[in-house]
Design a protein around this motif. Sequence first.
Motif, PDB file in Angstrom:
ATOM      1  N   ASP A 158       0.846  -1.198   0.000  1.00 54.43           N
ATOM      2  CA  ASP A 158       0.000   0.000   0.000  1.00 54.43           C
ATOM      3  C   ASP A 158       0.882   1.248   0.000  1.00 54.43           C
ATOM      4  O   ASP A 158       1.941   1.272   0.622  1.00 54.43           O
ATOM      5  CB  ASP A 158      -0.898   0.036   1.234  1.00 54.43           C
ATOM      6  N   SER A 159       0.414   2.274  -0.678  1.00 49.60           N
ATOM      7  CA  SER A 159       1.096   3.556  -0.658  1.00 49.60           C
ATOM      8  C   SER A 159       0.939   4.184   0.721  1.00 49.60           C
ATOM      9  O   SER A 159      -0.126   4.101   1.330  1.00 49.60           O
ATOM     10  CB  SER A 159       0.503   4.488  -1.714  1.00 49.60           C
TER      11      SER A 159
ATOM     12  N   TYR B  93       1.282   7.395   1.051  1.00 49.33           N
ATOM     13  CA  TYR B  93       0.801   8.742   0.747  1.00 49.33           C
ATOM     14  C   TYR B  93      -0.642   8.667   0.275  1.00 49.33           C
ATOM     15  O   TYR B  93      -1.022   7.768  -0.462  1.00 49.33           O
ATOM     16  CB  TYR B  93       1.664   9.391  -0.338  1.00 49.33           C
ATOM     17  N   LYS B  94      -1.449   9.620   0.688  1.00 52.19           N
ATOM     18  CA  LYS B  94      -2.864   9.634   0.311  1.00 52.19           C
ATOM     19  C   LYS B  94      -3.196  10.685  -0.736  1.00 52.19           C
ATOM     20  O   LYS B  94      -4.255  10.643  -1.335  1.00 52.19           O
ATOM     21  CB  LYS B  94      -3.741   9.843   1.556  1.00 52.19           C
ATOM     22  N   SER B  95      -2.289  11.665  -0.950  1.00 55.13           N
ATOM     23  CA  SER B  95      -2.503  12.654  -2.003  1.00 55.13           C
ATOM     24  C   SER B  95      -1.157  13.165  -2.499  1.00 55.13           C
ATOM     25  O   SER B  95      -0.142  13.044  -1.804  1.00 55.13           O
ATOM     26  CB  SER B  95      -3.356  13.827  -1.498  1.00 55.13           C
TER      27      SER B  95
ATOM     28  N   GLU C 291      -5.560  11.815  -6.352  1.00 57.65           N
ATOM     29  CA  GLU C 291      -5.320  10.950  -5.197  1.00 57.65           C
ATOM     30  C   GLU C 291      -4.373   9.834  -5.580  1.00 57.65           C
ATOM     31  O   GLU C 291      -4.410   9.326  -6.695  1.00 57.65           O
ATOM     32  CB  GLU C 291      -6.647  10.332  -4.715  1.00 57.65           C
ATOM     33  N   CYS C 292      -3.517   9.433  -4.664  1.00 61.52           N
ATOM     34  CA  CYS C 292      -2.628   8.300  -4.885  1.00 61.52           C
ATOM     35  C   CYS C 292      -3.452   7.029  -4.796  1.00 61.52           C
ATOM     36  O   CYS C 292      -4.413   6.956  -4.053  1.00 61.52           O
ATOM     37  CB  CYS C 292      -1.499   8.252  -3.835  1.00 61.52           C
TER      38      CYS C 292
ATOM     39  N   ASP D  56      -4.863   3.509  -3.788  1.00 55.53           N
ATOM     40  CA  ASP D  56      -4.910   2.716  -2.560  1.00 55.53           C
ATOM     41  C   ASP D  56      -4.772   1.236  -2.844  1.00 55.53           C
ATOM     42  O   ASP D  56      -4.715   0.437  -1.948  1.00 55.53           O
ATOM     43  CB  ASP D  56      -6.223   2.966  -1.813  1.00 55.53           C
TER      44      ASP D  56
END
Length: 75
Positions: A3-4, A6-8, A71-72, A74
């Motif tokens: 999972d990344s 970063y969320k944005s 958005e990155c 998910d």
Amino acid sequence: MKDSVYKSYEELPLFLNAKTVARVLGISPSSSYELMHQRDFPTLKIGNRIVVPKERFVQWVEQNTSGGNDECSDS
């Protein structure tokens, strides 16, 4: 796939190193290094360091995915 973390895109630093690219894309560091050595990947060499400008990275992601947004991923 990992999972990344970063969320944005706003959370990203101005320049990304291989470790950060790996975290953003959810790939291994070795895969990140391979990606950063591909001809079409937007890198900047500073001495012995290779970094990726944030803006160029975002453009690369959007050009290489369908329906890229702010958005990155998910998944």
